[in-house]
Design a protein around this motif. Sequence first.
Motif, PDB file in Angstrom:
ATOM      1  N   THR A 246      46.498  49.670 -16.707  1.00  0.00           N
ATOM      2  CA  THR A 246      46.498  51.128 -16.808  1.00  0.00           C
ATOM      3  C   THR A 246      45.131  51.790 -16.617  1.00  0.00           C
ATOM      4  OG1 THR A 246      46.258  50.993 -19.190  1.00  0.00           O
ATOM      5  CG2 THR A 246      48.502  51.146 -18.370  1.00  0.00           C
ATOM      6  N   SER A 247      44.085  51.006 -16.384  1.00  0.00           N
ATOM      7  CA  SER A 247      42.779  51.651 -16.198  1.00  0.00           C
ATOM      8  C   SER A 247      41.848  50.761 -15.382  1.00  0.00           C
ATOM      9  CB  SER A 247      42.125  51.921 -17.556  1.00  0.00           C
ATOM     10  OG  SER A 247      41.788  50.688 -18.163  1.00  0.00           O
ATOM     11  N   ARG A 248      40.767  51.375 -14.906  1.00  0.00           N
ATOM     12  CA  ARG A 248      39.734  50.621 -14.174  1.00  0.00           C
ATOM     13  C   ARG A 248      39.117  49.572 -15.081  1.00  0.00           C
ATOM     14  NH1 ARG A 248      35.136  54.076 -11.688  1.00  0.00           N
ATOM     15  NH2 ARG A 248      34.859  52.444 -10.131  1.00  0.00           N
ATOM     16  N   GLU A 249      38.951  49.927 -16.360  1.00  0.00           N
ATOM     17  CA  GLU A 249      38.347  48.985 -17.308  1.00  0.00           C
ATOM     18  C   GLU A 249      39.184  47.708 -17.369  1.00  0.00           C
ATOM     19  OE1 GLU A 249      38.565  52.176 -17.806  1.00  0.00           O
ATOM     20  OE2 GLU A 249      36.557  52.823 -18.404  1.00  0.00           O
ATOM     21  N   GLU A 250      40.491  47.893 -17.476  1.00  0.00           N
ATOM     22  CA  GLU A 250      41.382  46.736 -17.557  1.00  0.00           C
ATOM     23  C   GLU A 250      41.349  45.933 -16.249  1.00  0.00           C
ATOM     24  OE1 GLU A 250      44.530  48.968 -20.548  1.00  0.00           O
ATOM     25  OE2 GLU A 250      45.291  48.109 -18.696  1.00  0.00           O
ATOM     26  N   LEU A 251      41.314  46.662 -15.154  1.00  0.00           N
ATOM     27  CA  LEU A 251      41.316  45.994 -13.851  1.00  0.00           C
ATOM     28  C   LEU A 251      40.080  45.106 -13.684  1.00  0.00           C
ATOM     29  CD1 LEU A 251      42.678  45.742 -11.067  1.00  0.00           C
ATOM     30  CD2 LEU A 251      41.228  47.623 -10.298  1.00  0.00           C
ATOM     31  N   TRP A 252      38.906  45.668 -13.980  1.00  0.00           N
ATOM     32  CA  TRP A 252      37.673  44.889 -13.795  1.00  0.00           C
ATOM     33  C   TRP A 252      37.559  43.771 -14.831  1.00  0.00           C
ATOM     34  CZ3 TRP A 252      34.789  44.615  -9.571  1.00  0.00           C
ATOM     35  CH2 TRP A 252      34.929  45.627  -8.626  1.00  0.00           C
ATOM     36  N   THR A 253      38.104  43.997 -16.028  1.00  0.00           N
ATOM     37  CA  THR A 253      38.088  42.928 -17.029  1.00  0.00           C
ATOM     38  C   THR A 253      38.917  41.749 -16.513  1.00  0.00           C
ATOM     39  OG1 THR A 253      37.956  44.572 -18.798  1.00  0.00           O
ATOM     40  CG2 THR A 253      38.589  42.355 -19.449  1.00  0.00           C
ATOM     41  N   THR A 254      40.081  42.056 -15.991  1.00  0.00           N
ATOM     42  CA  THR A 254      40.957  40.998 -15.476  1.00  0.00           C
ATOM     43  C   THR A 254      40.276  40.267 -14.318  1.00  0.00           C
ATOM     44  OG1 THR A 254      42.803  42.441 -16.003  1.00  0.00           O
ATOM     45  CG2 THR A 254      43.293  40.546 -14.613  1.00  0.00           C
ATOM     46  N   PHE A 255      39.659  41.045 -13.447  1.00  0.00           N
ATOM     47  CA  PHE A 255      38.995  40.483 -12.268  1.00  0.00           C
ATOM     48  C   PHE A 255      37.894  39.503 -12.702  1.00  0.00           C
ATOM     49  CE2 PHE A 255      36.356  41.235  -8.297  1.00  0.00           C
ATOM     50  CZ  PHE A 255      37.277  40.675  -7.434  1.00  0.00           C
ATOM     51  N   VAL A 256      37.051  39.969 -13.609  1.00  0.00           N
ATOM     52  CA  VAL A 256      35.918  39.169 -14.070  1.00  0.00           C
ATOM     53  C   VAL A 256      36.417  37.935 -14.837  1.00  0.00           C
ATOM     54  CG1 VAL A 256      34.140  39.264 -15.847  1.00  0.00           C
ATOM     55  CG2 VAL A 256      34.218  41.021 -14.099  1.00  0.00           C
ATOM     56  N   TYR A 257      37.450  38.127 -15.627  1.00  0.00           N
ATOM     57  CA  TYR A 257      37.990  37.018 -16.419  1.00  0.00           C
ATOM     58  C   TYR A 257      38.569  35.941 -15.502  1.00  0.00           C
ATOM     59  CZ  TYR A 257      40.580  34.457 -19.959  1.00  0.00           C
ATOM     60  OH  TYR A 257      41.038  33.464 -20.780  1.00  0.00           O
ATOM     61  N   MET A 258      39.407  36.370 -14.583  1.00  0.00           N
ATOM     62  CA  MET A 258      40.071  35.404 -13.697  1.00  0.00           C
ATOM     63  C   MET A 258      39.086  34.729 -12.751  1.00  0.00           C
ATOM     64  SD  MET A 258      43.102  35.000 -14.512  1.00  0.00           S
ATOM     65  CE  MET A 258      43.709  34.052 -13.115  1.00  0.00           C
ATOM     66  N   LEU A 259      38.029  35.434 -12.422  1.00  0.00           N
ATOM     67  CA  LEU A 259      37.038  34.856 -11.510  1.00  0.00           C
ATOM     68  C   LEU A 259      36.031  33.972 -12.256  1.00  0.00           C
ATOM     69  CD1 LEU A 259      38.304  36.349  -9.277  1.00  0.00           C
ATOM     70  CD2 LEU A 259      36.178  37.509  -8.765  1.00  0.00           C
ATOM     71  N   LYS A 260      36.205  33.888 -13.573  1.00  0.00           N
ATOM     72  CA  LYS A 260      35.313  33.080 -14.419  1.00  0.00           C
ATOM     73  C   LYS A 260      33.841  33.446 -14.181  1.00  0.00           C
ATOM     74  CE  LYS A 260      38.455  29.150 -14.575  1.00  0.00           C
ATOM     75  NZ  LYS A 260      39.085  28.668 -13.373  1.00  0.00           N
ATOM     76  N   VAL A 261      33.586  34.752 -14.140  1.00  0.00           N
ATOM     77  CA  VAL A 261      32.218  35.225 -13.915  1.00  0.00           C
ATOM     78  C   VAL A 261      31.386  34.926 -15.155  1.00  0.00           C
ATOM     79  CG1 VAL A 261      30.810  37.300 -13.587  1.00  0.00           C
ATOM     80  CG2 VAL A 261      32.980  37.042 -12.356  1.00  0.00           C
ATOM     81  N   GLU A 262      30.203  34.349 -14.943  1.00  0.00           N
ATOM     82  CA  GLU A 262      29.374  34.025 -16.102  1.00  0.00           C
ATOM     83  C   GLU A 262      28.449  35.178 -16.487  1.00  0.00           C
ATOM     84  OE1 GLU A 262      27.708  30.200 -15.328  1.00  0.00           O
ATOM     85  OE2 GLU A 262      29.695  29.274 -15.548  1.00  0.00           O
ATOM     86  N   GLU A 263      27.795  35.724 -15.477  1.00  0.00           N
ATOM     87  CA  GLU A 263      26.885  36.843 -15.785  1.00  0.00           C
ATOM     88  C   GLU A 263      27.601  38.153 -15.451  1.00  0.00           C
ATOM     89  OE1 GLU A 263      22.633  36.178 -14.573  1.00  0.00           O
ATOM     90  OE2 GLU A 263      23.623  34.485 -13.601  1.00  0.00           O
ATOM     91  N   VAL A 264      28.339  38.628 -16.426  1.00  0.00           N
ATOM     92  CA  VAL A 264      29.229  39.769 -16.183  1.00  0.00           C
ATOM     93  C   VAL A 264      28.462  41.031 -15.792  1.00  0.00           C
ATOM     94  CG1 VAL A 264      30.958  41.264 -17.252  1.00  0.00           C
ATOM     95  CG2 VAL A 264      30.983  38.820 -17.692  1.00  0.00           C
TER      96      VAL A 264
END
Length: 402
Positions: A246-264
Motif C-alpha cells: 500500500t505504499s512506497r515504504e512497503e515496496l522498497w522494504t520488500t525490495f531491499v529485504y528480498m534482495l538481501k541488501v546489506e548496506e540499506v
Amino acid sequence: MNEAFLQASTIISTLEKDGHEAYIVGGSVRDHILNRDLGDIDIATSATPTQIQALFPKTIDVGAEHGTIIVVTDNDSYEVTTFRTEGSYSDNRRPDEVTFVKSLKEDLRRRDFTMNAIAMTKEGKILDPFCGTRDIEHKLIRTVGEASERFSEDALRMFRALRFSSQLSFSVHSKTLEAIQLDAHLMQHISVERKTVELEKLLIGQGMTQALSLLVESNLFLFLPLLADKKEELIKLSEFPLHTLTSREELWTTFVYMLKVEEVERFLTAWKLPKRLSKSVQEILHTIQQFQKQGWHQELVYRSGWNACLAAHHVLLLLELDKSNSYLDIKRLFEELPIYNLQDIAINGNDLVEWLEKKPGKWIAEVLQEIESELLQGNIENEAVVLKEWVRTWQQKLERNC
Ligand code: ATP
Ligand code: MG
C-alpha cells in the motif's frame, strides 16, 4: 464520453475555433481503448506555445521551448503540447533540439510505442497511423519505427517497454525485445531518477512476474543501481504480488529485504530516494527483524510505532513470513499499551527532583527510561502513587548498593 475527456474537449474546441488542430494523445487514449482508469490527459496541437497562452485565461509555462503549456480549467489542468519532432540525439537520453511541426503524424512518429502513438478527436474518432490499436488488440508493445534507432535516441524507452508490459500485462514484440537485449548497455546514460520512476511502476504492475523476468533475461538489470549481482534475488522476488502493497515504504522494504541488501542506506541513496523514505524503510526492516526474533510483543509495538508495525505486517504477510494473520494481535498490543511515549508516564522529572531531593541531571532520563521499561513489561501500574513507591524502593536499593 468520459467526464475528463469532456473537459479536454472544450480546450480542443477553443483551439479549433482559432484555426488549429488539436487531439487527445498518448497514455489516456491507450487506456481509454483498453477500458482502464485514465491517468493524465494530454493534448497535442498545431498551435504554438504563444498561441496557446493567448487563448486561455489561466496557463502555466512548464517548458514552452519544448512546446508544453499547462492549461488550467475549473477542476483540472491539462498539458497542451505543440506538435513537434525531435532533432538528433547525441547522448542517448534527450534530443539536442525539438522542432515544432504542422503535422500530427510527425508528432505521433516521435512517440515511443505504437500504443502510445494514437490520437483521438474531440468527437472520439481514432487516428492511428502506426497501427497502435491493432497492437493493443494483440497486447503487444512495439516501438514506432526501428527499435534500435529509437532506443539509441532515448535508452529509457527500453525500461519503459518493460514497465508497460508489467502495468498492462502485455508482451514485448520480438523485434523490440531483441533490440533491448542488444542495446541494454545504453541504459548507463540514463539518470537514476528516471530509472527509479520506471522501476517503481514496474514492480507494482499486475504483470510484474513476466516483466521482472524480462528485466533479467535482457540484461537490463545490469545497468540499474547496485542490482548487477542480484539476478537470483530478482527472479525470486518476481513470485510475489507486490501490487498488493500500500505504499512506497512497503515496496522498497520488500525490495531491499528480498534482495538481501546489506548496506540499506547506501542502496537507497544510490536509487536517489528521499532521506525520509530511506529512514522509514530502515525502521520497517528493523521491526521485521525484531518480529523474526521474538514475534509481536508490547515493547516492539511501542518502540516501532503503529505505522512501522502495520507496514512490517503487510510486508511479512506478502512474503509469507508471518503465517498467522497478526493484524488483530498488533492492534490489541497497541491499544493496550500503558504509555505511547515518555510524556505519558504519570510522573515527570520535577516529581523525581522533589521526591529524591536531588539536583536535576542526566539521572532523570535514566530513571524515566527504567520506569518506561517496567511499565512496558507490565511490572507496574502507570499511577502516580504506585510510581512514587517504585521510585522510593529504587532509591533504597541504590543506597544499599553504594
Ligand atoms: P502513464 O499512464 O504511466 O502516465 P503514459 O503513456 O501517459 O503512461 P507518460 O510518461 O505520461 O506515459 O508520457 C505521455 C506520452 O508521451 C506517452 O504516451 C508517449 O506518447 C510519450 N512519451 C513519453 N515518454 C516518452 C519517451 N521517452 N519517448 C518517446 N515518447 C515518449
Ligand atoms: Mg501519462
